[in-house]
Enzyme design. Structure first.
Site, short mmCIF file in Angstrom:
data_model
loop_
_atom_site.label_atom_id
_atom_site.label_comp_id
_atom_site.label_asym_id
_atom_site.label_seq_id
_atom_site.Cartn_x
_atom_site.Cartn_y
_atom_site.Cartn_z
N TYR A 25 0.81 -1.23 0.00
CA TYR A 25 0.00 0.00 0.00
C TYR A 25 0.84 1.28 0.00
O TYR A 25 0.31 2.37 0.20
CB TYR A 25 -0.93 0.02 1.21
CG TYR A 25 -0.24 -0.25 2.53
CD1 TYR A 25 0.66 0.65 3.08
CD2 TYR A 25 -0.49 -1.43 3.24
CE1 TYR A 25 1.29 0.41 4.28
CE2 TYR A 25 0.13 -1.68 4.45
CZ TYR A 25 1.02 -0.76 4.97
OH TYR A 25 1.65 -1.00 6.16
N ASP A 281 3.26 15.56 0.92
CA ASP A 281 3.88 14.34 0.40
C ASP A 281 2.89 13.45 -0.34
O ASP A 281 3.28 12.45 -0.94
CB ASP A 281 4.62 13.57 1.50
CG ASP A 281 3.71 12.85 2.47
OD1 ASP A 281 2.55 13.27 2.61
OD2 ASP A 281 4.17 11.89 3.10
N CYS A 330 -14.51 16.96 10.73
CA CYS A 330 -13.67 16.38 9.68
C CYS A 330 -13.24 17.39 8.63
O CYS A 330 -12.20 17.22 8.00
CB CYS A 330 -14.37 15.20 9.00
SG CYS A 330 -15.54 15.67 7.72
N CYS A 334 -8.87 14.51 4.14
CA CYS A 334 -7.70 14.80 3.30
C CYS A 334 -8.11 14.96 1.84
O CYS A 334 -8.83 14.11 1.29
CB CYS A 334 -6.69 13.68 3.43
SG CYS A 334 -5.16 13.99 2.50
N CYS A 353 -15.80 9.04 3.77
CA CYS A 353 -16.87 9.84 4.36
C CYS A 353 -17.80 9.01 5.23
O CYS A 353 -18.08 9.37 6.38
CB CYS A 353 -17.66 10.55 3.27
SG CYS A 353 -19.12 11.42 3.87
#
Length: 416
Positions: A25, A281, A330, A334, A353
């Site tokens: 991953y 990043d 939240c 991201c 979500c």
């Protein structure tokens, strides 16, 4: 020398994407395509010194924190990090302290490494995905060689040398099924601080198809709820769990410190081995390159228009998110994970979500409970201060301000 106007953190990657593991991953291994023409993937002495000097000059904080990431930074060896410490001492201001943190898979740590880390007070983030079978499922070395034993031995070695060690556990499609088994494993090894990081992996984000290692969104929410319930009941003052601790800040009127939950981002740029600097990043690509430290100072890049715009763009959310009852918890998550469509067909919905919504709704009563307790404590402190002020103004023979009907000298003055 120009300074930043706010607190920032830099992910410095002196070995770029190079790593001795081949985790299924790992999003940063994809960067080999970006740096394909590079002959050496090690930060040179002049760029290292340039970066350290600029980072120190830009910082406005009492403690200047350096975060060393990869790839795997320890492949550069202890002497490279001794060089880092020497350069930091060379440029350290009189009124500021310097701290270091390193994120590692732990497989290369020796007793010499641990002695060095202990001597220099370097904080270690160790990647460990749970007990043996869970950890080895996706975290392997070349040739599918397991890494659990080396990682766990390094954890115990770090503890033996009294190196403060945080656990970073990536939550994937496998270990998400066993939240209590995973959590209790970390309790057994006495992990003081745990970060659970959900795996959402798409190769270079070319489409909405996620990898087989990616955590299912609803399962992620159930995972957090299950662990939270046990943590609250048994371990709330014993173990620090990153997402619980940070979300609790809302009870005290504080913004979350986790970048993924803040209203804006852009405070964690990346400096690559060659001095190239990127907004984040997860966005190491041409359109998010903000400069190179050889040509423009780190402070100027952090404060620059491009980085500011990158940070503010996080607040650009679809209406479905703007009307959500847990938006304040939240803030859309991201941006790298916002590749789904909302129920009304608008783009920009976070892949996680449904999981986050489920967890935050479960967490809201805990925040309210903390807020109520905090307000009661503040009120009690305020009343104590008021009582003390009243006593200071009351004469010995005056009626006692407590309302007892007695003279002050025969009532609360005796008790005080």
């Amino acid at each position: 020398m120009k300074k930043a106007t706010r607190t920032f953190q830099v992910f410095a990657k002196p070995a770029s994407y190079r790593c001795n593991l081949r985790c299924e991953y790992c999003y940063y291994l994809d960067k080999k395509n970006y740096f394909i023409n590079s002959q050496s993937l090690q930060m040179s002495d002049d760029i290292l010194e340039c970066y350290i000097r600029q980072h120190i000059n830009a910082s406005i904080d009492p403690v200047i924190t350096f975060s060393w990431h990869g790839g795997e930074p320890t492949i550069l060896g202890i002497d490279f990090f001794r060089k880092i410490v020497a350069l930091q001492k060379k440029y350290q201001p009189l009124k500021q302290r310097i701290a270091n943190a390193i994120q590692t898979n732990g497989t290369l740590l020796t007793d010499d490494w641990c002695r060095f880390l202990a001597d220099e007070g370097i904080i270690v983030g160790l990647s460990l995905d749970g007990p043996e079978e869970m950890h080895n499922r996706f975290r392997s070395a070349a040739g599918q060689q397991p890494t659990f034993d080396k990682a766990l031995n390094s954890y115990y070695r770090l503890k033996q040398h009294k190196v403060y060690c945080d656990i970073l556990c990536t939550v994937n499609s496998h270990n998400v099924k066993y939240p209590l088994q995973l959590y209790r494993f970390f309790k057994e090894i006495e992990a003081p601080y745990i970060t659970f990081l959900p795996v959402v992996y798409r190769s270079e984000c070319k489409n909405t198809e996620v990898s087989t290692a990616t955590v299912p969104a609803e399962a992620w929410g159930d995972f957090l709820i299950t662990i939270f319930d046990e943590w609250k009941q048994r371990d709330i003052e014993i173990i620090n769990i990153n997402i619980f601790e940070e979300t609790s800040r809302l009870a005290f009127g504080q913004e979350q410190a986790l970048c993924i939950f803040r209203k804006t981002c852009g405070d964690i740029p990346v400096v690559e081995y060659n001095g190239d600097t990127f907004s984040c990043d997860h966005f190491v690509r041409d359109e998010h390159k903000i400069g190179n430290i050889r040509n423009i100072s780190l402070a100027e890049m952090i404060e620059g228009r491009q980085q500011r715009a990158f940070g503010k763009a996080k607040a650009d959310l679809p209406d479905y998110c703007l009307t959500c009852e847990v938006l304040s918890m939240c803030n859309g998550g991201c941006p790298k994970d916002r590749f789904l469509a909302t129920p009304d067909g608008k783009t920009g919905l976070n892949y996680l979500c449904t999981g986050y919504k489920r967890f935050f709704k479960h967490f809201q009563p805990f925040v309210a409970e903390l807020k109520n307790l905090w307000q009661q404590q503040n009120k009690a402190r305020s009343n104590q201060m008021t009582d003390a002020t009243d006593r200071n103004r009351t004469g010995r023979n005056d009626p006692c301000p407590c309302g007892s009907g007695k003279k002050y000298k025969r009532c609360c003055l005796i008790k005080s």
